[in-house]
Write a protein that holds these residues in place. Structure first.
Motif, PDB file in Angstrom:
ATOM      1  N   ALA A 267       0.804  -1.236   0.000  1.00 32.55           N
ATOM      2  CA  ALA A 267       0.000   0.000   0.000  1.00 32.55           C
ATOM      3  C   ALA A 267       0.832   1.278   0.000  1.00 32.55           C
ATOM      4  CB  ALA A 267      -0.975  -0.011   1.170  1.00 32.55           C
ATOM      5  N   PRO A 268       1.962   1.316   0.736  1.00 31.74           N
ATOM      6  CA  PRO A 268       2.684   2.593   0.787  1.00 31.74           C
ATOM      7  C   PRO A 268       3.119   3.104  -0.582  1.00 31.74           C
ATOM      8  CG  PRO A 268       3.477   1.111   2.494  1.00 31.74           C
ATOM      9  CD  PRO A 268       2.555   0.309   1.629  1.00 31.74           C
ATOM     10  N   GLU A 269       3.326   2.200  -1.549  1.00 32.45           N
ATOM     11  CA  GLU A 269       3.789   2.668  -2.867  1.00 32.45           C
ATOM     12  C   GLU A 269       2.627   2.975  -3.818  1.00 32.45           C
ATOM     13  OE1 GLU A 269       5.715  -0.787  -4.953  1.00 32.45           O
ATOM     14  OE2 GLU A 269       5.022  -1.889  -3.181  1.00 32.45           O
ATOM     15  N   ALA A 270       1.386   2.731  -3.375  1.00 31.60           N
ATOM     16  CA  ALA A 270       0.254   2.846  -4.308  1.00 31.60           C
ATOM     17  C   ALA A 270      -0.331   4.250  -4.354  1.00 31.60           C
ATOM     18  CB  ALA A 270      -0.830   1.847  -3.915  1.00 31.60           C
ATOM     19  N   LEU A 310      -9.535  -2.596   4.864  1.00 29.70           N
ATOM     20  CA  LEU A 310      -9.908  -1.323   4.238  1.00 29.70           C
ATOM     21  C   LEU A 310      -9.964  -0.193   5.270  1.00 29.70           C
ATOM     22  CD1 LEU A 310     -10.675  -0.039   1.562  1.00 29.70           C
ATOM     23  CD2 LEU A 310     -13.037  -0.695   1.960  1.00 29.70           C
ATOM     24  N   SER A 311     -10.470  -0.509   6.449  1.00 30.15           N
ATOM     25  CA  SER A 311     -10.506   0.521   7.503  1.00 30.15           C
ATOM     26  C   SER A 311      -9.091   0.953   7.860  1.00 30.15           C
ATOM     27  CB  SER A 311     -11.172  -0.019   8.763  1.00 30.15           C
ATOM     28  OG  SER A 311     -12.529  -0.164   8.545  1.00 30.15           O
ATOM     29  N   GLU A 312      -8.210  -0.021   7.945  1.00 29.80           N
ATOM     30  CA  GLU A 312      -6.820   0.299   8.277  1.00 29.80           C
ATOM     31  C   GLU A 312      -6.215   1.210   7.193  1.00 29.80           C
ATOM     32  OE1 GLU A 312      -4.172  -2.796  10.068  1.00 29.80           O
ATOM     33  OE2 GLU A 312      -2.860  -2.245   8.404  1.00 29.80           O
ATOM     34  N   SER A 316      -4.706   5.139   7.479  1.00 27.05           N
ATOM     35  CA  SER A 316      -3.306   5.502   7.180  1.00 27.05           C
ATOM     36  C   SER A 316      -3.146   6.154   5.803  1.00 27.05           C
ATOM     37  CB  SER A 316      -2.438   4.242   7.249  1.00 27.05           C
ATOM     38  OG  SER A 316      -2.910   3.299   6.290  1.00 27.05           O
ATOM     39  N   LYS A 317      -4.256   6.516   5.187  1.00 30.21           N
ATOM     40  CA  LYS A 317      -4.216   7.027   3.804  1.00 30.21           C
ATOM     41  C   LYS A 317      -3.358   8.295   3.691  1.00 30.21           C
ATOM     42  CE  LYS A 317      -8.060   8.805   2.213  1.00 30.21           C
ATOM     43  NZ  LYS A 317      -9.391   8.966   1.625  1.00 30.21           N
ATOM     44  N   ARG A 318      -2.458   8.276   2.705  1.00 28.83           N
ATOM     45  CA  ARG A 318      -1.652   9.479   2.422  1.00 28.83           C
ATOM     46  C   ARG A 318      -2.524  10.507   1.705  1.00 28.83           C
ATOM     47  NH1 ARG A 318       1.800   6.131  -0.478  1.00 28.83           N
ATOM     48  NH2 ARG A 318       1.210   7.341  -2.301  1.00 28.83           N
ATOM     49  N   HIS A 319      -2.106  11.770   1.710  1.00 31.97           N
ATOM     50  CA  HIS A 319      -2.972  12.803   1.116  1.00 31.97           C
ATOM     51  C   HIS A 319      -3.116  12.614  -0.393  1.00 31.97           C
ATOM     52  CE1 HIS A 319       0.685  14.811  -0.183  1.00 31.97           C
ATOM     53  NE2 HIS A 319      -0.073  15.552  -0.954  1.00 31.97           N
ATOM     54  N   ASN A 320      -2.123  11.992  -1.035  1.00 29.56           N
ATOM     55  CA  ASN A 320      -2.230  11.820  -2.493  1.00 29.56           C
ATOM     56  C   ASN A 320      -2.596  10.390  -2.882  1.00 29.56           C
ATOM     57  OD1 ASN A 320       0.119  10.737  -1.645  1.00 29.56           O
ATOM     58  ND2 ASN A 320       1.366  11.482  -3.340  1.00 29.56           N
ATOM     59  N   GLN A 321      -3.173   9.681  -1.936  1.00 30.54           N
ATOM     60  CA  GLN A 321      -3.594   8.300  -2.212  1.00 30.54           C
ATOM     61  C   GLN A 321      -5.112   8.279  -2.375  1.00 30.54           C
ATOM     62  OE1 GLN A 321      -2.622   5.474   0.968  1.00 30.54           O
ATOM     63  NE2 GLN A 321      -1.222   4.504  -0.499  1.00 30.54           N
ATOM     64  N   LYS A 344     -14.970   4.026   6.796  1.00 33.72           N
ATOM     65  CA  LYS A 344     -13.651   3.542   6.355  1.00 33.72           C
ATOM     66  C   LYS A 344     -12.841   4.653   5.679  1.00 33.72           C
ATOM     67  CE  LYS A 344     -15.465  -1.159   5.882  1.00 33.72           C
ATOM     68  NZ  LYS A 344     -15.069  -2.537   5.598  1.00 33.72           N
ATOM     69  N   ARG A 345     -13.399   5.856   5.649  1.00 30.05           N
ATOM     70  CA  ARG A 345     -12.723   7.053   5.119  1.00 30.05           C
ATOM     71  C   ARG A 345     -12.266   6.860   3.683  1.00 30.05           C
ATOM     72  NH1 ARG A 345      -8.619   8.964   9.650  1.00 30.05           N
ATOM     73  NH2 ARG A 345      -8.630  10.807   8.315  1.00 30.05           N
ATOM     74  N   LEU A 346     -13.225   6.495   2.828  1.00 34.98           N
ATOM     75  CA  LEU A 346     -12.921   6.210   1.431  1.00 34.98           C
ATOM     76  C   LEU A 346     -13.169   7.443   0.561  1.00 34.98           C
ATOM     77  CD1 LEU A 346     -14.814   2.784   1.238  1.00 34.98           C
ATOM     78  CD2 LEU A 346     -12.453   3.210   1.947  1.00 34.98           C
ATOM     79  N   ASP A 347     -12.573   7.438  -0.617  1.00 34.75           N
ATOM     80  CA  ASP A 347     -12.884   8.466  -1.608  1.00 34.75           C
ATOM     81  C   ASP A 347     -14.124   8.077  -2.407  1.00 34.75           C
ATOM     82  OD1 ASP A 347     -10.557  10.405  -1.436  1.00 34.75           O
ATOM     83  OD2 ASP A 347      -9.525   8.488  -1.583  1.00 34.75           O
ATOM     84  N   LEU A 348     -14.231   6.775  -2.708  1.00 42.72           N
ATOM     85  CA  LEU A 348     -15.405   6.271  -3.434  1.00 42.72           C
ATOM     86  C   LEU A 348     -15.770   4.908  -2.879  1.00 42.72           C
ATOM     87  CD1 LEU A 348     -14.475   6.709  -7.245  1.00 42.72           C
ATOM     88  CD2 LEU A 348     -15.998   8.177  -5.923  1.00 42.72           C
TER      89      LEU A 348
END
Ligand code: PMT
Length: 460
Positions: A267-270, A310-312, A316-321, A344-348
Motif C-alpha cells: 500500500a505505501p507505494e500505491a 480497508l478501515s486500516e 493511514s491514507k496518504r494525502h495523495n492516495q 472507512k474514510r474512502l474516496d469512493l
C-alpha cells in the motif's frame, strides 16, 4: 469484453504450426470489438487457408505485395496506415529477423516497416530456435524500439514432440497486450495501482475452510483496465481459477491475514487502491492440525473477527492516495454502502446488490452504484465487469484531477458532481473503450445524498 471497441487491428500471420491458433485469436479480437484485417505470409498459407480468416473477420485476406486486385483494394501503404495496432502471431524467427534487420520482401514485412503504429509480436518456434543467439539479438533490437512489444512464448510440449519454451503465448495475454498497445491515452502512466480481488479461505482443518462466492472476476477486470491505462499494477488475489492479466504483478494469497500482510507491504507505494476482494469478516478461532472426524461428536465452530483491511487503509491514507472500496450487500444497500464509505474514510465506494440478477459474485456482469465522499451517486446499468472497470477508472481519474486543482483541498467539498458516467476523459469517442457515456446517468435526488438522509427510506 469490448476492450477493443472502435479499434482497428491488423493481424499478421506467419508460417509456423501455431498459425492455426491465429484463427482463434482473430475471433477473440473481433469479440473484443475490434475491426480485424489479416495479412498472411506465403508460408502461413501452407498451414491455414486464408478463407478461414476471411470468414472470421469479414474481409479478404491480404496475401501478396504484387497482387493487382488486392493492391487496388487496399495497397500496402494504405494497409500500413489503417490499423491502430499490428499484431503478428505467430511471429517466426524468420519474420523477427527480417523486422529487426529492416528487410521488407513481402507484404507483411512491408506493412510493418511502413507503419508507425505499435506492433505486438507473439513469437512461436522450437525451443532451440527461441534460444538461438541471433533470434534473441533480433528481439532485443526490436524491444529497444518503443513501437515493438513482445509477448514471450510459453514452456510446454511442442508440435515437434520436444518440450521447452517456444509455444505461442496464451491468447488472452496477446489480447491484453493489443489492448494496451492500441490505447493512445495512458492516464495511469507512472502510477502504481493496488487492487485486491477474490475471496479469502479461512481454514477449519486441513480439508475444510470458510469461504465466499467471489470468483475474482471484478478485481481482475480492474487490474486489466489499470494496466491498459499504463499503470504499474499490483493485484493481491485470493484463490481463483482465472488467467491473470498480462504484465500485472500478481500476489497470490489465501487467508484474510495473508491479504492484510500483502496490502500492508504494497500500500505505501500505491497511488490508487481498490479493494474489490470479498475478505472474510470472520475466521475460525482455531485451525485444527488434523482432519476433524464426524465421530468426534457434535461440532460447533467458534469464529473471531478478522482485521478490517480497508478501515486500516482509510486510517493511514496518504494525502495523495485515492482509496476505493466495494460493498457487497443484499438489503439496505445504499445505507450500508454510505456507512462504509464514511467509516472507512474512502474516496469512493462501489455498491453492488449481490442478490440482484447479473450483479456481484461469479457472473461476468455487474450492476453498481458509486458513491463519492461528497455524497454524489452514480448509478450504472448492468454491464460487463470490464466496462464497469473502464467507467470506474474514468470516474477515479476525474476525482483525482479535481483534487489536484489549485484551490482544492482533500475534504471532499471540492468534488463536483459529474454529468455523465465515464464522461471525465477527453478523446472518449476515439478511444471507444466501451465505457463512455453508456451508463444510466447520474442519479441525483432519487437515491438521495449518500452521506445524509436515508437513501432507502428505511431505518438505517
Ligand atoms: O469476485 P467476483 O465474483 O467478480 O465478485 C465481485 C464482488 C461481489 C466480490 C465485488 O463486486 C465486491 O462487492 N467486493 C467486495 C465484497 C465485500 O467483501 O464487501 P463488504 O461489504 O463485506 O466489505 C466492504 C469493503 O471492505 C470491501 O472493499 C472489502 O474488500 C473490505 N474489507 C472487508 C472485510 C475485511 N476484513 N477487510 C476488508 O478490507
Amino acid at each position: 469484453m469490448n476492450m477493443l471497441k472502435g479499434k482497428r487491428v491488423l493481424l499478421g500471420v506467419t508460417g509456423g504450426i501455431a498459425a492455426y491458433r491465429a484463427a482463434e485469436l482473430a475471433r477473440m479480437l473481433t469479440r473484443e470489438g475490434a475491426e480485424v484485417r489479416v495479412a498472411m505470409t506465403a508460408a502461413a498459407c501452407e498451414f491455414v487457408q486464408p478463407l478461414t480468416f476471411q470468414a472470421l473477420c469479414g474481409h479478404p485476406v491480404m496475401l501478396s505485395l504484387f497482387d493487382q486486385q488486392e493492391e487496388s483494394q487496399i495497397g500496402h501503404i494504405a494497409a500500413a496506415r489503417w490499423p491502430d495496432c499490428i499484431v503478428v502471431a505467430p511471429a517466426t524467427a524468420n519474420f523477427i529477423g527480417k523486422a529487426a534487420g529492416g528487410i521488407a520482401d513481402d507484404l507483411l514485412t512491408t506493412i510493418v516497416m511502413a507503419s508507425r503504429k505499435p506492433v505486438v509480436l507473439a513469437p512461436a518456434m522450437n525451443w532451440a530456435m527461441w534460444q538461438n543467439e541471433f533470434v534473441q539479438a533480433n528481439l532485443a533490437r526490436l524491444t529497444a524500439l518503443e513501437r515493438f512489444q513482445i509477448v514471450p512464448p510459453e514452456e510446454g510440449e511442442m508440435a515437434c514432440g520436444e518440450t521447452g519454451k517456444g509455444r505461442l503465448a496464451t491468447l488472452d495475454f496477446i489480447i491484453d497486450r493489443v489492448v494496451y498497445a492500441s490505447r493512445e491515452e495512458k492516464d495511469l502512466h507512472d502510477e502504481t495501482v493496488l487492487i485486491t480481488s477474490g475471496p479469502t479461505y479461512e481454514d477449519i482443518d486441513p480439508v475444510r475452510f470458510v469461504a465466499n462466492r467471489s470468483s475474482g472476476k471484478m478485481g481482475f477486470a480492474l487490474a486489466r483496465e489499470a494496466r491498459a491505462r499504463g499503470g504499474r499494477v499490483i493485484l493481491i488475489a485470493g484463490p481463483n481459477s482465472l488467467i491473470p492479466p498480462c504484465d500485472v504483478q500478481v500476489v497470490p494469497v489465501r487467508t484474510a491475514a495473508q491479504m492484510l500482510e500483502a496490502v500492508r507491504k504494497h500500500a505505501p507505494e500505491a497511488n490508487v487502491i481498490i479493494k474489490a476482494a470479498a475478505v472474510a469478516d470472520f475466521r475460525p478461532a482455531r485451525t485444527a492440525d488434523r482432519k476433524i472426524h464426524k465421530d468426534e461428536g457434535d461440532f460447533s465452530l467458534p469464529l473471531v473477527k478478522t482485521v478490517d483491511i480497508l478501515s486500516e487503509l482509510g486510517q493511514s491514507k496518504r494525502h495523495n492516495q485515492f482509496l476505493v472500496g466495494f460493498a457487497a450487500e443484499t438489503h439496505q444497500v445504499m445505507t450500508y454502502g454510505s456507512q462504509k464509505l464514511r467509516e472507512k474514510r474512502l474516496d469512493l465506494i462501489v455498491v453492488n446488490d449481490v442478490s440482484e440478477e447479473g450483479a456481484g459474485f461469479e457472473v461476468d456482469t455487474n450492476v453498481v452504484k458509486v458513491i463519492d465522499n461528497a455524497g454524489h451517486i452514480e448509478q450504472w446499468p448492468m454491464m460487463p465487469k470490464a466496462k464497469v472497470a473502464v467507467m470506474l477508472f474514468d470516474l477515479i481519474q476525474k476525482h483525482r484531477a479535481n483534487q489536484k486543482g489549485p484551490d482544492k483541498g482533500r475534504d471532499g467539498h471540492s468534488v463536483r458532481p459529474s454529468h455523465r458516467p465515464g464522461g471525465g476523459r477527453r478523446r472518449r469517442s476515439k478511444r471507444g473503450g466501451g465505457g463512455g457515456g453508456g451508463g444510466g446517468g447520474e442519479s441525483r435526488g432519487g437515491e438521495g445524498r449518500a452521506n445524509g438522509g436515508n437513501p432507502e427510506g428505511q431505518p438505517a
